[in-house]
Design a protein around this motif. Sequence first.
Motif, PDB file in Angstrom:
ATOM      1  N   GLY A  18       0.298  -1.412   0.600  1.00  0.00           N
ATOM      2  CA  GLY A  18      -0.199  -0.216  -0.207  1.00  0.00           C
ATOM      3  C   GLY A  18       0.563   1.306   0.167  1.00  0.00           C
ATOM      4  O   GLY A  18       1.723   1.416   0.105  1.00  0.00           O
ATOM      5  N   ALA A  19       0.145   1.940  -0.086  1.00  0.00           N
ATOM      6  CA  ALA A  19      -0.169   3.532  -0.225  1.00  0.00           C
ATOM      7  C   ALA A  19      -1.033   3.967   1.182  1.00  0.00           C
ATOM      8  O   ALA A  19      -1.902   4.108   1.646  1.00  0.00           O
ATOM      9  CB  ALA A  19      -0.633   4.249  -0.904  1.00  0.00           C
ATOM     10  N   LEU A  20       0.521   5.496   2.112  1.00  0.00           N
ATOM     11  CA  LEU A  20      -0.406   6.254   2.774  1.00  0.00           C
ATOM     12  C   LEU A  20      -1.556   7.874   2.212  1.00  0.00           C
ATOM     13  O   LEU A  20       0.259   8.360   1.600  1.00  0.00           O
ATOM     14  CB  LEU A  20       0.240   6.120   3.604  1.00  0.00           C
ATOM     15  CG  LEU A  20      -0.339   6.866   4.951  1.00  0.00           C
ATOM     16  CD1 LEU A  20      -1.204   6.537   5.598  1.00  0.00           C
ATOM     17  CD2 LEU A  20       0.725   7.222   6.314  1.00  0.00           C
ATOM     18  N   GLU A  21      -2.233   8.332   2.219  1.00  0.00           N
ATOM     19  CA  GLU A  21      -2.006   9.675   2.693  1.00  0.00           C
ATOM     20  C   GLU A  21      -2.352  10.353   3.015  1.00  0.00           C
ATOM     21  O   GLU A  21      -3.112   9.763   4.033  1.00  0.00           O
ATOM     22  CB  GLU A  21      -4.071   9.192   0.990  1.00  0.00           C
ATOM     23  CG  GLU A  21      -3.819  10.694   0.494  1.00  0.00           C
ATOM     24  CD  GLU A  21      -4.924  10.550  -0.614  1.00  0.00           C
ATOM     25  OE1 GLU A  21      -5.607  11.655  -0.224  1.00  0.00           O
ATOM     26  OE2 GLU A  21      -5.074   9.769  -1.090  1.00  0.00           O
TER      27      GLU A  21
ATOM     28  N   ALA B  35      10.044   5.735   5.116  1.00  0.00           N
ATOM     29  CA  ALA B  35       9.415   5.876   4.241  1.00  0.00           C
ATOM     30  C   ALA B  35       9.343   6.631   2.767  1.00  0.00           C
ATOM     31  O   ALA B  35      10.146   7.272   3.327  1.00  0.00           O
ATOM     32  CB  ALA B  35       7.303   6.092   4.818  1.00  0.00           C
ATOM     33  N   ALA B  36       9.345   5.764   1.756  1.00  0.00           N
ATOM     34  CA  ALA B  36       9.226   6.850   0.365  1.00  0.00           C
ATOM     35  C   ALA B  36       8.054   7.758   0.215  1.00  0.00           C
ATOM     36  O   ALA B  36       6.839   7.287   0.190  1.00  0.00           O
ATOM     37  CB  ALA B  36       9.236   5.597  -0.926  1.00  0.00           C
ATOM     38  N   VAL B  37       8.403   8.737  -0.592  1.00  0.00           N
ATOM     39  CA  VAL B  37       6.796   9.584  -0.781  1.00  0.00           C
ATOM     40  C   VAL B  37       7.346   9.911  -2.179  1.00  0.00           C
ATOM     41  O   VAL B  37       7.960   9.963  -2.887  1.00  0.00           O
ATOM     42  CB  VAL B  37       7.079  11.340  -0.270  1.00  0.00           C
ATOM     43  CG1 VAL B  37       6.561  11.866  -0.441  1.00  0.00           C
ATOM     44  CG2 VAL B  37       7.784  11.164   1.325  1.00  0.00           C
ATOM     45  N   ALA B  38       5.443   9.648  -3.066  1.00  0.00           N
ATOM     46  CA  ALA B  38       5.151   9.075  -3.910  1.00  0.00           C
ATOM     47  C   ALA B  38       5.292  10.819  -4.851  1.00  0.00           C
ATOM     48  O   ALA B  38       5.951  11.037  -5.919  1.00  0.00           O
ATOM     49  CB  ALA B  38       4.709   8.318  -4.114  1.00  0.00           C
ATOM     50  N   GLU B  39       4.614  10.971  -4.096  1.00  0.00           N
ATOM     51  CA  GLU B  39       4.154  12.614  -4.588  1.00  0.00           C
ATOM     52  C   GLU B  39       4.008  13.512  -3.350  1.00  0.00           C
ATOM     53  O   GLU B  39       2.940  12.954  -2.085  1.00  0.00           O
ATOM     54  CB  GLU B  39       3.155  12.510  -5.397  1.00  0.00           C
ATOM     55  CG  GLU B  39       2.419  14.024  -5.716  1.00  0.00           C
ATOM     56  CD  GLU B  39       0.890  13.563  -6.825  1.00  0.00           C
ATOM     57  OE1 GLU B  39       0.251  14.364  -6.857  1.00  0.00           O
ATOM     58  OE2 GLU B  39       1.055  12.185  -6.217  1.00  0.00           O
ATOM     59  N   ALA B  40       4.226  14.799  -3.652  1.00  0.00           N
ATOM     60  CA  ALA B  40       4.184  15.830  -2.156  1.00  0.00           C
ATOM     61  C   ALA B  40       3.670  16.999  -3.045  1.00  0.00           C
ATOM     62  O   ALA B  40       4.116  17.491  -3.334  1.00  0.00           O
ATOM     63  CB  ALA B  40       5.189  15.916  -1.212  1.00  0.00           C
TER      64      ALA B  40
END
Length: 80
Positions: A1-4, A24-29
């Motif tokens: 998963g992903a976390l928003e 944790a890796a940040v996919a988009e900010a």
Amino acid sequence: GALEVYTRPDDLETVRGAIEAAGAAVAEAQISRVPTNTVALDEKRAEQTLRLIDKLEELDDVQRVYFNAEFPDEVLAAYA
């Protein structure tokens, strides 16, 4: 998963840094407008609104389109 994660715009970089520091890796900010009130649309208005959103997104000068509409699932399935 992903976390928003939602935060105030002023805290975006601080929160992003804390997430990365935790491993944790940040996919988009990004800063986004999130509606506090939504409007449920009937089928006719939902189709009209989806067409309008598509036309707005096609414009070169438009970077993002925000809306507070809730679309019926059957309209979204048919429109896709």
